[in-house]
Scaffold this motif. Sequence first.
Motif, short mmCIF file in Angstrom:
data_model
loop_
_atom_site.label_atom_id
_atom_site.label_comp_id
_atom_site.label_asym_id
_atom_site.label_seq_id
_atom_site.Cartn_x
_atom_site.Cartn_y
_atom_site.Cartn_z
N CYS A 8 -16.62 -21.53 32.41
CA CYS A 8 -16.04 -22.70 33.07
C CYS A 8 -14.93 -22.20 33.98
O CYS A 8 -14.86 -21.00 34.29
CB CYS A 8 -15.54 -23.73 32.06
N LEU A 9 -14.05 -23.07 34.42
CA LEU A 9 -13.00 -22.64 35.35
C LEU A 9 -11.89 -21.87 34.63
O LEU A 9 -11.58 -20.73 34.96
CB LEU A 9 -12.44 -23.88 36.08
N GLY A 10 -11.30 -22.50 33.61
CA GLY A 10 -10.10 -21.92 32.99
C GLY A 10 -10.34 -21.12 31.72
O GLY A 10 -9.46 -20.40 31.27
N ASN A 11 -11.52 -21.28 31.11
CA ASN A 11 -11.84 -20.68 29.81
C ASN A 11 -10.85 -21.12 28.71
O ASN A 11 -10.56 -20.38 27.79
CB ASN A 11 -11.91 -19.14 29.89
N ILE A 12 -10.37 -22.37 28.84
CA ILE A 12 -9.54 -22.92 27.75
C ILE A 12 -10.04 -24.27 27.25
O ILE A 12 -9.56 -24.75 26.22
CB ILE A 12 -8.04 -23.03 28.12
N CYS A 13 -10.98 -24.90 27.95
CA CYS A 13 -11.50 -26.20 27.47
C CYS A 13 -13.01 -26.14 27.22
O CYS A 13 -13.44 -26.06 26.07
CB CYS A 13 -11.19 -27.32 28.47
N ARG A 14 -13.81 -26.18 28.28
CA ARG A 14 -15.26 -26.34 28.10
C ARG A 14 -15.95 -25.10 27.56
O ARG A 14 -16.74 -25.21 26.61
CB ARG A 14 -15.91 -26.75 29.44
N SER A 15 -15.71 -23.92 28.17
CA SER A 15 -16.50 -22.75 27.72
C SER A 15 -16.11 -22.26 26.33
O SER A 15 -17.01 -21.86 25.57
CB SER A 15 -16.51 -21.64 28.77
N TYR A 45 -6.10 -18.18 35.69
CA TYR A 45 -4.88 -18.92 35.28
C TYR A 45 -4.51 -18.78 33.82
O TYR A 45 -3.34 -18.82 33.46
CB TYR A 45 -5.05 -20.43 35.53
N HIS A 46 -5.50 -18.69 32.94
CA HIS A 46 -5.22 -18.82 31.50
C HIS A 46 -5.63 -17.59 30.69
O HIS A 46 -5.92 -17.69 29.49
CB HIS A 46 -5.89 -20.08 30.95
N ILE A 47 -5.60 -16.42 31.34
CA ILE A 47 -5.98 -15.18 30.64
C ILE A 47 -5.05 -14.98 29.44
O ILE A 47 -3.83 -15.13 29.55
CB ILE A 47 -5.91 -13.97 31.61
P1 4NP Z 1 -11.85 -25.56 31.68
O1 4NP Z 1 -10.70 -26.60 32.06
O2 4NP Z 1 -12.40 -25.03 32.99
O3 4NP Z 1 -12.85 -26.39 30.97
O4 4NP Z 1 -11.20 -24.50 30.82
C1 4NP Z 1 -9.64 -26.31 32.93
C2 4NP Z 1 -8.56 -25.62 32.47
C3 4NP Z 1 -7.50 -25.37 33.32
C4 4NP Z 1 -7.54 -25.82 34.62
C5 4NP Z 1 -8.63 -26.51 35.08
C6 4NP Z 1 -9.69 -26.75 34.23
N1 4NP Z 1 -6.44 -25.58 35.49
O5 4NP Z 1 -6.47 -26.07 36.63
O6 4NP Z 1 -5.49 -24.89 35.08
#
Ligand code: 4NP
Length: 157
Positions: A8-15, A45-47
Motif C-alpha cells: 500500500c502507500l504507507g505500509n502502516i494501515c492496509r498492507s 514516510y513510515h519506515i
Molecule cells: P496505508 O495508509 O497506505 O494503508 O498504510 C496510509 C498511511 C499513511 C499515509 C497515507 C496512507 N500518509 O499519507 O502518511
Amino acid sequence: MVKVLFVCLGNICRSPTAEGVFRAVVRAHGLEEIIEVDSAGTHAYHIGEAPDARAQAAAVRRGIDLSELRGRQATRCDIESFDFILAMDRENLKYLRALSPPGQEQKIRLFLEFAPARPEREVPDPYFGGESGFDRVLDMVEEAAIGLLEHIQRERL
Ligand code: 4NP
C-alpha cells in the motif's frame, strides 16, 4: 516456497492488515513453511513504524496481532524475489509497475482480484477517515485472503 508481498502507500494501515490476515489464513491451513508473507509501502514516510493504532485495534477485534510488524519501503528487488505482489489500489499498482524490472510486471496485481464477488477492486485508504474505514478494510482483506489462498493452492501447490 511461494512468496507473497502486500503493498500500500504507507505500509502502516492496509498492507500490514493484509499481511496479518493472510498469515493467519496460511497458518490455519498449516502452510506457513510453504507460503512466505510480507508487506511494504510505496512511500518512505513510515519506515520502521508499527502499524497505525487504529489498524492494530481493528485487527485485534478479529483476533489478529499486528504489533510486531514494521513499515518498510518496497524495492525493485522485492519485485524480483516475490511471486505475488498485491497492490491495494491502482496508484500502488502503477507505482509498482514502474518500479518493476522488465518482464516481471505480470506478478503485480490488485489484491481484490482475489475477491471477485465484491464490487470493489481497490481497498480504500483508511488513514484520513474514521474507525469504520479500518473495519471495512478488514472485511475486504479477509475475503481476498481466502481467495488468494485458494488460488495458490490451485495453481502453485
Ligand atoms: P496505508 O495508509 O497506505 O494503508 O498504510 C496510509 C498511511 C499513511 C499515509 C497515507 C496512507 N500518509 O499519507 O502518511
